[in-house]
Design an enzyme around this catalytic site. Structure first.
Site, PDB file in Angstrom:
ATOM      1  N   CYS A 247     131.873   7.389 -22.823  1.00 21.64           N
ATOM      2  CA  CYS A 247     130.618   7.786 -23.152  1.00 21.64           C
ATOM      3  C   CYS A 247     130.359   9.193 -23.607  1.00 21.64           C
ATOM      4  CB  CYS A 247     129.341   7.389 -21.870  1.00 21.64           C
ATOM      5  SG  CYS A 247     127.805   7.587 -22.331  1.00 21.64           S
TER       6      CYS A 247
ATOM      7  N   CYS B 284     126.949  10.941 -22.600  1.00 25.53           N
ATOM      8  CA  CYS B 284     126.679  10.891 -21.158  1.00 25.53           C
ATOM      9  C   CYS B 284     127.500  12.363 -20.609  1.00 25.53           C
ATOM     10  CB  CYS B 284     127.227   9.819 -20.376  1.00 25.53           C
ATOM     11  SG  CYS B 284     126.496   8.000 -20.727  1.00 25.53           S
ATOM     12  N   ASP B 285     128.887  12.380 -21.177  1.00 22.62           N
ATOM     13  CA  ASP B 285     129.668  13.237 -20.519  1.00 22.62           C
ATOM     14  C   ASP B 285     130.082  14.419 -21.272  1.00 22.62           C
ATOM     15  OD1 ASP B 285     129.563  11.314 -18.514  1.00 22.62           O
ATOM     16  OD2 ASP B 285     131.359  10.302 -19.234  1.00 22.62           O
TER      17      ASP B 285
END
Lengths: 321, 107
Positions: free
Chosen positions: A133, A136-137
């Site tokens: 992701c 997200c990261d």
């Protein structure tokens, strides 16, 4: 008993819900507990969904689809389906809470899950430099050298997004040409932080507690070499989520749910499929939405043809408002 | 009950010196799975308030703590006992899966 239960909350599920709700079938949509909205929730700008000439953020688009489905009376349940019993006239859907819901038809629109690399170190390093992701990261890889594996639109989007943070983004692809759309390819080619590594696959990931590099294997010559990295994002495709229907519905050689012709009809009467779970080829938000429409219309026709056993009014209406 | 927020200035008091077992949810506004799992953590916090304290740490606003605990993927949930990390759970998961991961700290 309900007329229709929809499983899945991506573009296919919510579009099926919009049509089913407008047909006054009062659908229940089981949206999952932690993946409501599906794959688009982890994307950024969606530029190819018709009607949004300036683009729209994936999560916003999904929020709008849900609002549209709810406006016409869809009941959205935030739980996961743990068991499906699809044979016979009454389908049974068991949720994580233990609740069991019955319906005359089920629309199965569970989408697909990220494909793993299939390496033994994958689980150990997942979340420790190995990620699925980017939105997200990516934040945690500021000024770091990282790589994206894959050659499709998702890989290009992730790589382009990750250049906001990383100092360098390699795109590792097993072939010499990309599957991604031309515009996404060009964006990646033009980005000074992105470097392509062609004809290469990941043979191993290094790192005891966190990713420190990968071993690349040349897909033509078989030669191996090391590439130091602090992060590895995987975007090598998706596999249809069919675990709930294994042994119940016929599947294709590709592992997707088999349907009859251009319809959504599965191998069981009253069970319809929609979206990526039946589509090994196109896999777009808008094709999934179209597929959701087909499933809702097929379910409506099926219900009309089997209208001799009406649902009892008290259960039919008790759940909506 | 909504899990309360902690930050750089309250982390020592609320987490490291907490006499109870405490789980820190490292999250950010732009992380979809973090937003998805947040209400589940609130539920677990409510149902197990006698056993486990659950707090939230925004990694955007507290990058030093995210770095200190080597966060590279969120949501990341770290369980602390006497100031030490004893368990890490990464990724949004359904409630039964999270409860299974945290079983040792909920019983």
């Amino acid at each position: 008993m309900r007329d229709v239960i929809i499983i899945g909350s991506g573009p296919a599920g919510f579009t099926a819900a919009i049509y089913a709700a407008r047909a006054e079938l009062q659908p229940m949509l089981v949206a999952s507990s932690v993946e409501v909205g599906g794959e688009l929730m982890n994307t950024t700008e969606v530029e190819n969904f018709p009607g949004f000439p300036d683009g729209i953020m994936g999560p916003e688009l999904m929020g709008k689809m849900q609002a549209q489905a709810e406006r016409f009376g869809t009941e959205v349940v935030y739980d996961d389906v743990v068991k499906l019993e699809l044979e016979g006239d009454v389908k049974r859907v068991t949720l994580g809470s233990g609740d069991v819901h019955e319906a005359r038809t089920v629309i199965y629109a569970t989408g697909s899950a990220y494909r793993k690399l299939g390496l033994p170190e994958e689980d150990r390093l997942s979340g420790h430099g190995l990620s699925w992701c980017a939105t997200c990261d990516g934040f945690f890889f500021k000024a770091k050298e990282i790589a994206v594996v894959g050659g499709g639109d998702s890989a290009m989007e992730e790589a382009t997004f990750l250049t906001r943070f990383a100092s360098k983004v390699y795109i590792i692809h097993r072939r010499e040409e990309l599957r991604a759309s031309k515009i996404m390819q060009q964006r990646a080619f033009d980005d000074p932080k992105i470097e392509f590594i062609w004809n290469s696959e990941i043979a191993a990931i290094q790192g005891a507690d966190a990713v420190t590099g990968v071993t690349l294997r040349d897909t033509v010559t078989g030669a191996e070499r090391e590439l130091p990295l602090e992060g590895l994002f995987v975007a090598i495709g998706n596999d249809p989520r069919v675990h709930l229907v294994h042994g119940q519905l016929d599947l294709t050689d590709e592992g997707t749910v088999a349907v009859q012709g251009r319809s959504s009809k599965t191998s069981l009467p009253g069970v319809f499929a929609a979206g990526d779970v039946l589509d090994p080829t196109y896999r777009q938000a808008v094709t999934a939405a179209g597929s959701g429409t087909v499933a809702a219309l097929d379910a409506e026709h099926y219900l009309a043809a089997h209208a001799d056993a009406p649902a009892s009014p008290e259960t039919e209406f008790a759940v909506v408002n | 009950m909504t899990a309360r927020a902690v930050d750089q200035s309250t982390f020592e008091q609320e987490v490291l010196n907490n006499s109870k077992t405490v789980m820190v949810d490292f999250w950010a506004e732009w992380c979809g799975p973090c937003r998805a799992v947040s209400p589940i953590l609130d539920q677990i916090a409510t149902e197990h308030s006698d056993k486990l304290d659950i707090v939230k740490l925004n990694v955007d606003e507290n990058p030093q703590l995210a770095m200190k605990y080597q966060i590279t993927s969120i949501p990341a949930m770290k369980v602390f006992q006497q100031g030490e990390v004893v368990k890490t759970v990464i990724g949004a998961k359904p409630k039964p899966a999270l409860e299974a991961d945290l079983a040792a700290y909920l019983a």
